[in-house]
Write an enzyme that holds these catalytic residues in place. Sequence first.
Site, PDB file in Angstrom:
ATOM      1  N   ARG A 188       1.004  -1.102  -0.150  1.00  0.00           N
ATOM      2  CA  ARG A 188       0.259  -0.041   0.118  1.00  0.00           C
ATOM      3  C   ARG A 188       0.583   0.579  -0.149  1.00  0.00           C
ATOM      4  NH1 ARG A 188      -4.618   0.525   4.290  1.00  0.00           N
ATOM      5  NH2 ARG A 188      -4.743   2.359   2.524  1.00  0.00           N
ATOM      6  N   ASN A 211      -7.862   9.324   6.405  1.00  0.00           N
ATOM      7  CA  ASN A 211      -6.818   8.508   5.778  1.00  0.00           C
ATOM      8  C   ASN A 211      -5.849   8.714   6.010  1.00  0.00           C
ATOM      9  OD1 ASN A 211      -9.508   8.862   3.967  1.00  0.00           O
ATOM     10  ND2 ASN A 211      -8.519  10.366   2.235  1.00  0.00           N
ATOM     11  N   HIS A 242      -6.787   8.511  11.966  1.00  0.00           N
ATOM     12  CA  HIS A 242      -6.759   6.947  11.453  1.00  0.00           C
ATOM     13  C   HIS A 242      -5.717   6.670  11.567  1.00  0.00           C
ATOM     14  CE1 HIS A 242     -11.046   5.505  10.734  1.00  0.00           C
ATOM     15  NE2 HIS A 242     -11.177   5.877  11.657  1.00  0.00           N
ATOM     16  N   CYS A 284       5.969  -0.158  17.120  1.00  0.00           N
ATOM     17  CA  CYS A 284       6.128  -0.895  17.767  1.00  0.00           C
ATOM     18  C   CYS A 284       5.087  -1.577  17.626  1.00  0.00           C
ATOM     19  CB  CYS A 284       7.619  -1.168  18.812  1.00  0.00           C
ATOM     20  SG  CYS A 284       7.720  -2.850  20.066  1.00  0.00           S
ATOM     21  N   CYS A 310      12.681  -4.011  22.304  1.00  0.00           N
ATOM     22  CA  CYS A 310      12.144  -5.266  23.170  1.00  0.00           C
ATOM     23  C   CYS A 310      11.626  -6.375  21.937  1.00  0.00           C
ATOM     24  CB  CYS A 310      10.184  -4.310  23.758  1.00  0.00           C
ATOM     25  SG  CYS A 310       9.664  -4.411  22.472  1.00  0.00           S
ATOM     26  N   PRO A 322     -20.863  10.186  -5.301  1.00  0.00           N
ATOM     27  CA  PRO A 322     -21.187   9.889  -5.798  1.00  0.00           C
ATOM     28  C   PRO A 322     -22.349   8.850  -5.733  1.00  0.00           C
ATOM     29  CG  PRO A 322     -19.031   9.361  -6.255  1.00  0.00           C
ATOM     30  CD  PRO A 322     -18.777  10.074  -5.311  1.00  0.00           C
ATOM     31  N   ALA A 340     -16.070  14.582  -5.583  1.00  0.00           N
ATOM     32  CA  ALA A 340     -14.998  15.312  -4.798  1.00  0.00           C
ATOM     33  C   ALA A 340     -14.209  16.033  -5.757  1.00  0.00           C
ATOM     34  CB  ALA A 340     -14.633  14.674  -3.507  1.00  0.00           C
TER      35      ALA A 340
HETATM   36  N1  APR Z   1     -15.261  11.549  -4.203  1.00  0.00           N
HETATM   37  C1  APR Z   1     -15.879  11.091  -3.835  1.00  0.00           C
HETATM   38  N2  APR Z   1     -16.318  10.497  -3.215  1.00  0.00           N
HETATM   39  C2  APR Z   1     -15.926   9.047  -3.586  1.00  0.00           C
HETATM   40  C3  APR Z   1     -15.147   9.331  -4.856  1.00  0.00           C
HETATM   41  C4  APR Z   1     -15.410  10.096  -4.787  1.00  0.00           C
HETATM   42  N3  APR Z   1     -14.073  10.356  -6.380  1.00  0.00           N
HETATM   43  N4  APR Z   1     -15.381   7.852  -5.284  1.00  0.00           N
HETATM   44  C5  APR Z   1     -15.266   6.977  -4.329  1.00  0.00           C
HETATM   45  N5  APR Z   1     -15.648   7.593  -3.101  1.00  0.00           N
HETATM   46  C6  APR Z   1     -16.798   7.214  -2.178  1.00  0.00           C
HETATM   47  C7  APR Z   1     -17.882   5.399  -1.965  1.00  0.00           C
HETATM   48  O1  APR Z   1     -18.847   6.151  -2.865  1.00  0.00           O
HETATM   49  C8  APR Z   1     -17.591   5.675  -0.565  1.00  0.00           C
HETATM   50  O2  APR Z   1     -18.674   6.034  -0.229  1.00  0.00           O
HETATM   51  O3  APR Z   1     -15.659   7.476  -0.937  1.00  0.00           O
HETATM   52  C9  APR Z   1     -16.691   6.159  -0.037  1.00  0.00           C
HETATM   53  C10 APR Z   1     -15.450   5.803   0.349  1.00  0.00           C
HETATM   54  O4  APR Z   1     -15.735   4.239   1.297  1.00  0.00           O
HETATM   55  P1  APR Z   1     -14.550   3.190   2.145  1.00  0.00           P
HETATM   56  O5  APR Z   1     -13.956   2.883   1.390  1.00  0.00           O
HETATM   57  O6  APR Z   1     -15.240   3.108   3.392  1.00  0.00           O
HETATM   58  O7  APR Z   1     -13.719   4.552   2.700  1.00  0.00           O
HETATM   59  P2  APR Z   1     -14.357   5.465   4.643  1.00  0.00           P
HETATM   60  O8  APR Z   1     -15.500   5.878   4.111  1.00  0.00           O
HETATM   61  O9  APR Z   1     -12.649   6.152   4.131  1.00  0.00           O
HETATM   62  O10 APR Z   1     -13.489   4.172   5.293  1.00  0.00           O
HETATM   63  C11 APR Z   1     -13.620   4.263   7.006  1.00  0.00           C
HETATM   64  O11 APR Z   1     -12.695   2.530   7.144  1.00  0.00           O
HETATM   65  O12 APR Z   1     -11.618   0.530   5.703  1.00  0.00           O
HETATM   66  C12 APR Z   1     -11.454   1.830   7.125  1.00  0.00           C
HETATM   67  O13 APR Z   1      -9.336   2.894   8.391  1.00  0.00           O
HETATM   68  C13 APR Z   1     -10.428   2.497   7.244  1.00  0.00           C
HETATM   69  O14 APR Z   1     -10.718   5.144   7.264  1.00  0.00           O
HETATM   70  C14 APR Z   1     -11.527   4.047   6.884  1.00  0.00           C
HETATM   71  C15 APR Z   1     -12.202   3.286   7.284  1.00  0.00           C
END
Ligand code: APR
Length: 272
Positions: free
Chosen positions: A79, A115, A131, A139, A178, A242, A258
């Site tokens: 990643r 993020n 997060h 560690c 440790c 979206p 966005a």
């Molecule tokens: N603009 C806006 N929103 C978007 C776009 C875009 N270009 N592309 C995708 N999305 C939206 C998707 O529709 C979805 O609802 O972004 C969202 C992403 O969702 P997740 O993948 O669940 O991400 P997130 O909400 O940040 O996850 C929360 O979950 O896995 C854990 O710790 C991790 O911080 C993360 C948390």
Amino acid sequence: MLAELSPALIAEVHDAAKLLASKQRICLLTGAGISAESGIPTFRDKQTGLWENHRAEDLATPEAFACDPALVWSWYQWRRQLVADKKPNPAHKALAYWQHHAKANHQQLTLITQNVDDLHEQAGSTVVHLHGNLARNRCSQCQTPYTSASNHSKDSEALDNSDVDRQDAETLITCSHCGGYIRPDIVWFGESLPVQAWQTAEEAAADCEVFISIGTSSLVYPAAGLAQLAKRNGAKVIEINPNPTPNTTVDMIIKEKAGIIMPVLVKQITGS
Ligand code: APR
């Protein structure tokens, strides 16, 4: 830029700008969706390549690390490689511009993110990370921050990217204090959020006049509860995504990416 939007979207952005006009306290929460247009897959996207048979939700847990630390470590190294060359997109840049504009006008604009990338910072924003941070390690046993030898002389406040550069280092590293395994400094499912970051987020959400949720699925708590907290305290809630989410607090939904909406919205709010 307005020409790219449908008349319905133009009207929605206009309404959002009207709602935000003259507000002094705004709180924004971003999720993986804001970085999607920079080329970073979201969490709910199906993983590809080497990792297509693994779900992010199954790897980002303390249980997964305890069971197979090498697997989880190598997923994070992958990643890190994935995000290493990614750049802020127009949404990150618009938010950074808005934040600077707000500061100059004595408004409070708190940007909170789920993020673990640093694209908000790269764009010039000040951001609260709920997060953790993909560029950092610590560690797993004694919690001591891990800094690779080549990074010891650097400013400790600077983003520790030297570990990110160790793209090929898929083998586990152990702690010099440790002997515990080094893990990414990220909040995994089931773990507590950093106390200071969470307190700042809660205060900003409870006190804001408008709460804007951008690019998050609103599935993961406690972050997803910030919109509810804001709403309970009288804030209006705007969502930019979206796709539909289970967030029931919203007063206004703008169903678009966005990177398309934020530059137009910020231009309307700041007039520049
Ligand atoms: N603009 C806006 N929103 C978007 C776009 C875009 N270009 N592309 C995708 N999305 C939206 C998707 O529709 C979805 O609802 O972004 C969202 C992403 O969702 P997740 O993948 O669940 O991400 P997130 O909400 O940040 O996850 C929360 O979950 O896995 C854990 O710790 C991790 O911080 C993360 C948390």
